[in-house]
Design a protein around this motif. Structure first.
Motif, PDB file in Angstrom:
ATOM      1  N   GLY B 192      55.587  58.137   6.252  1.00  0.00           N
ATOM      2  CA  GLY B 192      54.905  57.366   5.453  1.00  0.00           C
ATOM      3  C   GLY B 192      54.130  58.561   4.049  1.00  0.00           C
ATOM      4  O   GLY B 192      54.402  59.798   4.400  1.00  0.00           O
ATOM      5  N   LYS B 193      53.967  58.596   3.030  1.00  0.00           N
ATOM      6  CA  LYS B 193      53.460  59.108   2.013  1.00  0.00           C
ATOM      7  C   LYS B 193      51.993  59.531   1.889  1.00  0.00           C
ATOM      8  O   LYS B 193      51.542  60.796   2.313  1.00  0.00           O
ATOM      9  N   GLU B 194      51.174  58.179   2.631  1.00  0.00           N
ATOM     10  CA  GLU B 194      49.993  59.272   2.552  1.00  0.00           C
ATOM     11  C   GLU B 194      49.630  59.852   4.326  1.00  0.00           C
ATOM     12  O   GLU B 194      49.430  58.331   5.331  1.00  0.00           O
ATOM     13  N   LYS B 195      49.257  60.477   4.223  1.00  0.00           N
ATOM     14  CA  LYS B 195      48.550  61.065   5.406  1.00  0.00           C
ATOM     15  C   LYS B 195      47.363  61.332   5.686  1.00  0.00           C
ATOM     16  O   LYS B 195      46.590  61.914   5.014  1.00  0.00           O
ATOM     17  N   ASP B 196      47.214  61.024   6.813  1.00  0.00           N
ATOM     18  CA  ASP B 196      45.538  61.538   6.853  1.00  0.00           C
ATOM     19  C   ASP B 196      45.415  61.827   8.581  1.00  0.00           C
ATOM     20  O   ASP B 196      46.016  61.477   9.251  1.00  0.00           O
ATOM     21  N   GLN B 199      45.021  59.184  11.132  1.00  0.00           N
ATOM     22  CA  GLN B 199      46.486  57.953  11.464  1.00  0.00           C
ATOM     23  C   GLN B 199      46.879  59.425  12.813  1.00  0.00           C
ATOM     24  O   GLN B 199      47.584  58.386  13.459  1.00  0.00           O
TER      25      GLN B 199
END
Lengths: 80, 373
Positions: B192-196, B199
């Motif tokens: 996925g695009k949004e990584k943090d 997660q």
């Protein structure tokens, strides 16, 4: 780990089951003047091995702790 | 071959008695002895109209007051607790769907039943997840990646390799992460695009619980020696999967979960299992209850083709009489429901006749006068 086919009739807990013929059913009900019998469901795993259908009477030869062998009967019913 | 003098008693005497006579009685006295035995047998039979259920209830209930009330443990390194005593009896008789300590006894085929590779086999049966095959989880905060080192020794014992583990992880985490093999290590990166980072931490916890191999539901294994054989006792039960294993002797292995036995082996096996389990509890408590009582209870529970507990939802709800049901538990509920649908009570049984001060159909109260027309 390889898999194998499992026969439930081989299990220690499963007694010998057999389907009664029509003639045997009439003599059974007459001898004991029975109206009804204990039941077992059509989905019971043992039914598959017996090829029994609804309404059949199954003869069960149990290994009894007191009598050695004892005979029991069940009528096959559809699921409630 | 049955002795000639015994032949007329086949069908009149139970097969265990005939066998005993055959083995112990001298042939010359067979006729006389058999006659006396038959007489004695007829005399000791329970008379028609006897309240057998009541006698069973008393005979199980009284020793029940002397049973231990606590759960205790197996001695040994790998401790395992099993419900015993009164709580176990209640559990069986209530026919609980989920029992507090499901266990299995797994018998093995030769040569494993003599102790060959017993530990390895036990480990293979046990449910294994990622946490126990991985040595550590290292999180790379900068690249938002995670690295896992696998325990090669453990993998070998479980007949696995890092390639297989990677496949399993990839399948389990198909939506969330990419899993790549890098030498001995597994590299896990988020999809996925949004990584943090949050997660990633969540993923780490999720990975620990990923199922790798073994049999689902088996939480603990304990190889023990029972008489001649080495068997495996487990915490958790999954008969269906265990029976499919080729090194398991599936004719002897059992579970203590009655509902599971009913599902896999049928109602007759469940009945036998109820008797066995009850008898085992009674015997380990050093009490003496005749099997006939336990057999009666097991028969009653299994008569409908389903396992019905001795509770207001089980066998009591099957009673034909409204008054009998109402006299057991929740009387108002039963009376209201019966009056709403206009149920008729034919007063065929005991409790309702006691309530109405009438003779009960038991013993001498059961016979009615019949006249010739």
């Amino acid at each position: 780990m390889t898999e194998k086919k499992f026969e439930i009739t081989q299990h220690r807990l499963v007694p010998k089951h057999s389907v009664l013929s029509e003639k045997e059913v009439t003599t059974l009900l007459k001898n004991y003047s029975l109206k009804d019998l204990p039941k077992m469901h059509l989905t019971d795993p043992i039914i598959e091995t017996l090829k029994a259908k609804e309404g059949d009477i199954i003869r069960i030869e149990r290994n009894s702790l007191t009598a050695g062998k004892s005979v029991f009967y069940r009528r096959v019913i559809a699921n409630a | 071959m049955v002795h000639a003098d015994l032949k007329e008693y086949i069908g009149k005497l139970p097969s265990s008695i005939i066998q005993e006579l055959e083995e112990t009685c001298p042939a010359s006295k067979m006729k006389k002895v058999a006659k006396l035995v038959h007489e004695e047998f007829e005399n000791s039979r329970i008379s028609p109209g006897e309240a057998v259920g009541l006698i069973s209830a008393e005979s199980i209930g009284e020793p029940g007051t002397q049973m231990t009330l606590n759960t205790f443990h197996f001695a040994g390194v790998a401790e395992m607790s099993v419900t015993k005593g009164l709580p176990r009896i209640i559990e069986i008789l209530d026919a609980r769907k989920t029992i507090s300590t499901p266990t299995m006894e797994i018998y093995l085929h030769a040569p494993y039943n003599k102790g060959k590779d017993i530990r390895e086999i036990a480990m293979r049966i046990k449910e294994t997840n990622m946490e126990s095959v991985a040595k550590d989880f290292a999180i790379n905060v900068v690249d938002l990646k995670m690295e896992t080192t696998l325990d090669a020794e453990k993998l070998e014992k479980l007949e696995l390799n890092s390639k297989k583990v990677q496949k399993i992880l990839e399948k389990a985490l198909a939506k969330e992460a990419n899993v790549e093999l890098n030498g001995d290590k597994l590299e896990i990166s988020l999809k996925g695009k949004e990584k943090d980072l949050n997660q990633l931490y969540k993923l780490k916890e999720a990975i620990k619980d990923v199922y790798v191999c073994g049999i689902k539901g088996i939480k603990q294994v304990l190889p023990v020696r029972r008489k001649e054989d080495y068997i495996i006792i487990t915490a958790g039960s999954n008969l269906k999967k265990v029976f499919e294993l080729d090194f398991v002797d599936s004719s002897r292995s059992t579970s203590n979960d009655i509902h599971e036995i009913k599902k896999i082996l049928g109602i007759e096996a469940a009945r036998q299992a109820i008797i066995d389990e009850l008898l085992q509890v009674v015997e380990t408590q050093g009490l003496n209850v005749d099997v006939r009582h336990l057999m009666l209870v097991a028969d009653t529970m299994c008569i409908s083709g389903d396992i019905k507990g001795i509770t207001r939802y089980g066998v009591v709800s099957e009673k034909a009489s409204v008054l009998a049901r109402a006299s057991f538990e929740t009387p108002i509920k039963h009376l209201i429901e019966a009056s709403v649908i206009g149920e008729i009570d034919y007063l065929n049984s005991v409790v309702e006749n006691v309530m109405l001060n009438q003779p009960v159909p038991l013993g001498t109260g059961m016979v009615k006068l019949v006249s010739k027309k």
